[in-house]
Design an enzyme around this catalytic site. Structure first.
Site, mmCIF file in Angstrom:
data_model
loop_
_atom_site.group_PDB
_atom_site.id
_atom_site.type_symbol
_atom_site.label_atom_id
_atom_site.label_comp_id
_atom_site.label_asym_id
_atom_site.label_seq_id
_atom_site.Cartn_x
_atom_site.Cartn_y
_atom_site.Cartn_z
ATOM 1 N N ARG A 174 0.781 -1.125 0.144
ATOM 2 C CA ARG A 174 0.039 0.121 0.004
ATOM 3 C C ARG A 174 0.793 1.197 0.069
ATOM 4 N NH1 ARG A 174 -5.089 -1.670 0.704
ATOM 5 N NH2 ARG A 174 -5.353 -3.862 1.669
ATOM 6 N N ASP A 218 -7.524 -15.085 -13.680
ATOM 7 C CA ASP A 218 -8.385 -15.195 -12.411
ATOM 8 C C ASP A 218 -9.840 -15.322 -12.877
ATOM 9 O OD1 ASP A 218 -10.148 -13.765 -10.579
ATOM 10 O OD2 ASP A 218 -8.157 -12.917 -9.580
ATOM 11 N N HIS A 223 -14.149 -10.913 -4.619
ATOM 12 C CA HIS A 223 -13.848 -12.153 -4.348
ATOM 13 C C HIS A 223 -14.769 -12.799 -3.216
ATOM 14 C CE1 HIS A 223 -9.481 -11.617 -6.258
ATOM 15 N NE2 HIS A 223 -10.631 -11.025 -6.988
ATOM 16 N N GLU A 227 -7.428 -16.505 -3.533
ATOM 17 C CA GLU A 227 -7.420 -14.864 -2.943
ATOM 18 C C GLU A 227 -8.704 -14.741 -2.454
ATOM 19 O OE1 GLU A 227 -4.490 -12.682 -5.979
ATOM 20 O OE2 GLU A 227 -6.537 -13.086 -6.782
ATOM 21 N N HIS A 232 -5.460 -17.693 -10.513
ATOM 22 C CA HIS A 232 -6.197 -17.206 -9.378
ATOM 23 C C HIS A 232 -7.534 -17.665 -9.306
ATOM 24 C CE1 HIS A 232 -3.517 -13.315 -8.803
ATOM 25 N NE2 HIS A 232 -2.935 -14.442 -8.405
ATOM 26 N N TYR A 286 -0.271 -2.264 -5.050
ATOM 27 C CA TYR A 286 -1.475 -1.745 -5.299
ATOM 28 C C TYR A 286 -1.379 -0.558 -6.143
ATOM 29 C CZ TYR A 286 -3.792 -4.990 -2.302
ATOM 30 O OH TYR A 286 -4.187 -6.286 -1.341
ATOM 31 N N ASP A 327 -15.088 -6.815 -9.301
ATOM 32 C CA ASP A 327 -13.968 -7.334 -8.696
ATOM 33 C C ASP A 327 -13.992 -7.697 -7.474
ATOM 34 O OD1 ASP A 327 -11.442 -8.469 -8.094
ATOM 35 O OD2 ASP A 327 -10.228 -6.647 -8.715
ATOM 36 N N HIS A 362 -1.259 -6.520 -12.343
ATOM 37 C CA HIS A 362 -2.440 -5.791 -13.181
ATOM 38 C C HIS A 362 -1.909 -5.069 -14.020
ATOM 39 C CE1 HIS A 362 -4.729 -6.498 -9.178
ATOM 40 N NE2 HIS A 362 -4.564 -7.512 -9.871
ATOM 41 N N GLU A 412 -2.227 -10.130 -15.436
ATOM 42 C CA GLU A 412 -3.395 -10.820 -14.847
ATOM 43 C C GLU A 412 -4.625 -10.096 -15.511
ATOM 44 O OE1 GLU A 412 -6.027 -11.110 -10.588
ATOM 45 O OE2 GLU A 412 -3.759 -10.510 -10.784
ATOM 46 N N HIS A 471 -12.339 -12.442 -12.129
ATOM 47 C CA HIS A 471 -12.191 -11.407 -13.208
ATOM 48 C C HIS A 471 -12.863 -11.624 -14.470
ATOM 49 C CE1 HIS A 471 -8.770 -9.522 -10.815
ATOM 50 N NE2 HIS A 471 -9.791 -9.816 -10.008
ATOM 51 N N HIS A 484 3.296 -10.938 -6.146
ATOM 52 C CA HIS A 484 2.419 -9.964 -6.689
ATOM 53 C C HIS A 484 2.871 -8.501 -6.613
ATOM 54 C CE1 HIS A 484 -1.385 -8.245 -7.890
ATOM 55 N NE2 HIS A 484 -1.799 -9.414 -8.172
#
Length: 279
Positions: A37, A176, A228, A258, A213, A69, A226, A106, A142, A179, A66
């Site tokens: 973050r 994913d 999950h 996830e 994913h 963000y 999006d 992403h 992704e 997604h 990964h």
């Protein structure tokens, strides 16, 4: 047996992620190699890298990293784009030192500047990053759920980006399920799954799939949401995941959940549900 795991925390020390993955019963695990973050991060020490690699060797668990963000490889804002590329270069280097084979990213949002411009910036960002990286870490693109201004929600978008990458041998795809479903691809029925995989193969190539994913969805098909959900508890459902997990193209690859952790189910519960549905 499928190879399944979850995203785990690195709190305390990076090598503790391996311990948490082992404790949860993972065959594979995903992590952030740093605080996801923020832009800042602590450099890796040789001691941390050696301890992480040693635990990976001992356990045999497959690690996946990964991207954080904040980076946006499609951003039309020069400062954000440049910081995003710098982060991607740094993260590829961290994976190389830790012995992590895959880095998932992403593709970002074009922020209303248009899909063509966003895609061109993603291509330039990836070529710059891979050109500045001399290890063999594979970057995985992704797919996204079809949110506003997102890049990568269609197989055609991903193909367009892959076509522009110079070091194609270091590029793969992370698929994913949440997604793809949110973007409108049908995964619940035999016919729908077959058509989705055929379209993916035609545009992207099933040979380029490296990681899955595995997530259920709180939104219905085509919702662009999006969000999950626990495996089998969302709109894809248990029957849908049973079909997904019996498709050889999925069952042969590392599966990373996830999924939420709440009063209904924890990470161990989702891993167990995946194994149950795969049998």
């Amino acid at each position: 047996m499928v190879k399944v795991g979850v995203h785990v925390s690195i709190a305390g020390s990076l090598d503790l992620a391996v311990d948490r993955a082992k404790d949860a019963g993972c065959d594979v695990f995903q992590m952030f190699s740093r605080n996801p973050r923020g832009w800042g991060y602590q450099p890796l020490s040789d001691e941390v890298c050696d301890e992480f690699r040693a635990k990976i060797r001992t356990t045999g668990i497959v690690p996946v990293d990964h991207m954080p963000y904040l980076p946006n490889l499609a951003s039309p804002k020069d400062e954000i784009w440049e910081k995003s590329v710098a982060t991607l270069i740094a993260e590829l280097g961290r994976c190389g030192r830790l012995g992590i084979p895959y880095l998932v990213t992403h593709l970002g949002h074009h922020l209303g500047d248009g899909m063509a411009g966003g895609r061109a910036r993603v291509i330039r960002a990836i070529n710059t990053a891979l050109g500045g990286s001399d290890d063999d870490v594979m970057l995985l693109l992704e797919n996204t759920a079809g949110e506003k201004n997102s890049v990568g929600s269609s197989f055609e978008h991903i193909r367009g980006i892959m076509d522009g990458i110079q070091k194609k041998g270091r590029l793969g795809v992370c698929f994913d399920t949440c997604h793809a479903f949110g973007a409108g691809y049908e995964l619940r029925t035999e016919e729908g799954l077959r058509e989705t995989l055929a379209r993916f193969d035609e545009e992207v190539g099933l040979k380029n799939l490296r990681v899955i994913h595995l997530n259920d969805s709180k939104g219905d098909r085509g919702s662009g949401l999006d969000r999950h959900e626990h495996i089998g508890m969302g709109f894809i459902g248990e029957d849908g995941f049973r079909r997904i997990l019996h498709a050889p193209v999925f069952s042969a690859l590392p599966l990373v959940c996830e999924t939420p952790v709440d009063e209904r189910r924890d990470d161990r519960g989702n891993i167990a549900k995946v194994r149950e549905l795969a049998r």
